[in-house]
Design a protein around this motif. Structure first.
Motif, short mmCIF file in Angstrom:
data_model
loop_
_atom_site.label_atom_id
_atom_site.label_comp_id
_atom_site.label_asym_id
_atom_site.label_seq_id
_atom_site.Cartn_x
_atom_site.Cartn_y
_atom_site.Cartn_z
N ILE A 242 170.28 13.07 68.93
CA ILE A 242 171.06 13.78 67.92
C ILE A 242 170.42 15.14 67.70
O ILE A 242 169.28 15.23 67.25
N GLY A 243 171.15 16.19 68.04
CA GLY A 243 170.62 17.54 67.94
C GLY A 243 170.62 18.05 66.51
O GLY A 243 171.61 17.90 65.78
N ILE A 244 169.49 18.64 66.11
CA ILE A 244 169.35 19.25 64.78
C ILE A 244 168.64 20.59 64.94
O ILE A 244 168.17 20.94 66.03
N VAL A 245 168.55 21.34 63.87
CA VAL A 245 167.82 22.62 63.91
C VAL A 245 166.36 22.35 64.23
O VAL A 245 165.74 21.42 63.69
N LYS A 246 165.81 23.16 65.12
CA LYS A 246 164.43 22.97 65.55
C LYS A 246 163.46 23.06 64.39
O LYS A 246 163.57 23.93 63.53
N GLY A 247 162.51 22.12 64.34
CA GLY A 247 161.45 22.14 63.35
C GLY A 247 161.74 21.40 62.06
O GLY A 247 160.87 21.32 61.19
N ASP A 248 162.95 20.83 61.92
CA ASP A 248 163.30 20.13 60.68
C ASP A 248 162.83 18.67 60.79
O ASP A 248 163.63 17.75 60.99
#
Length: 294
Positions: A242-248
């Protein structure tokens, strides 16, 4: 005229109701016991507080993400998105669905046009340079699809041995990159925007094979009325994340915990059974071991 007195229990009930309403007016309505609570400033708190979320899925992959004439897209990825949203206290009516392709998934997250990308999205190092991943929630394997009457192609090595053969995959996809090591002639790989376009190219003879993850191919075969078949064994392993904003990291941890909960309460199995599990020959998965959130 004398108004008769109400029975004592009824009078007591009315008084109690009035008291409760008065307290609610003074103090505000309390949150439901099941409503989730998140630390201020987290992505979870922002999404839950806003009461809405945007989730990007594929629109051309039967069983995982396919456009629906009657309403929102349908498929296993769509149901996983609903389960994640449910963990935020959001319902299906609170979800805006965005269309993901193999080539735009990173941009959707980087440009803030999607909060989640759940789109048969293989977790790999190149993508992790740009986006974050939670998962995997499913493990696929790359295979090859040909016309049912074709006996000449039995696996990727046949594409190497006969450079006249062409194979289709989607632009920017992991399968497109993986098949190239078997090809020896420029032009053997034909790329399209979606796998439905690849299936059409196969049907019309523009290419002799289509390659992508077996889960996607099963959906295409199911929709082909016997025109296509899968040949050979899987030659890659594709962990879907599941792709999310990097670093979250906090959001990643929340998603991982939610996925684990779906496996425990049976909603993961139900999501599969009602979507990709309806495809003939589709094997029922278990939630894979989740990667640590970086």
């Amino acid at each position: 005229m004398r108004i008769p007195r109400r029975p004592a229990p009824l009078r007591a009930g009315i008084l109690l109701a009035v008291t409760v309403l008065a307290l609610a007016a003074c103090q505000g309505q309390p949150k439901a016991a099941s409503e989730p609570s998140f630390a201020p400033g987290t992505t979870m708190a922002d999404l839950s507080g806003a009461g809405k979320i945007t989730i990007a899925v594929k629109y051309d992959q039967p069983g995982f993400g396919a456009a629906s004439e009657a309403g929102p897209p349908e498929g296993f990825d769509v149901e996983i998105g609903k389960l994640i949203a449910g963990g935020l206290g959001l319902g299906p009516q609170d979800i805006t669905w965005a269309r993901a392709t193999s080539s735009n998934r990173e941009e959707l997250l980087e440009q803030g046009r999607a909060d989640l990308v759940i789109a048969t999205y293989t977790m790999n190092e190149a993508r992790q340079d740009r986006v974050g991943f939670a998962g995997p929630y499913y493990i696929a394997g790359q295979q090859i699809m040909v016309r049912s009457a074709d006996a000449d192609i039995t696996g990727p090595d046949d594409l190497h041995n006969d450079p006249s053969l062409k194979v289709c995959s989607t632009t920017g996809s992991t399968p497109a990159a993986a098949i190239e090591r078997y090809l020896i002639r420029p032009g053997q790989l034909v790329t399209k925007d979606g796998y439905a376009d690849c299936a059409q190219a196969l049907s019309e003879g523009e290419v002799q094979a289509v390659t992508t993850d077996n889960a996607i191919l099963l959906g295409l075969i199911s929709a082909s009325d016997g025109e296509f078949k899968i040949v050979g064994d899987p030659f890659t392993e594709e962990p879907y994340g599941i792709g999310i904003v990097k670093g979250d990291r906090e959001f990643c941890t929340f998603i991982a915990e939610t996925l684990s909960q779906t496996a425990r309460n049976g909603s993961y199995d139900r999501a599969w059974a009602s979507t990709a599990g309806l495809i003939p020959e589709a094997r029922t998965p278990s939630l894979p071991q989740l990667d640590p959130c970086a």
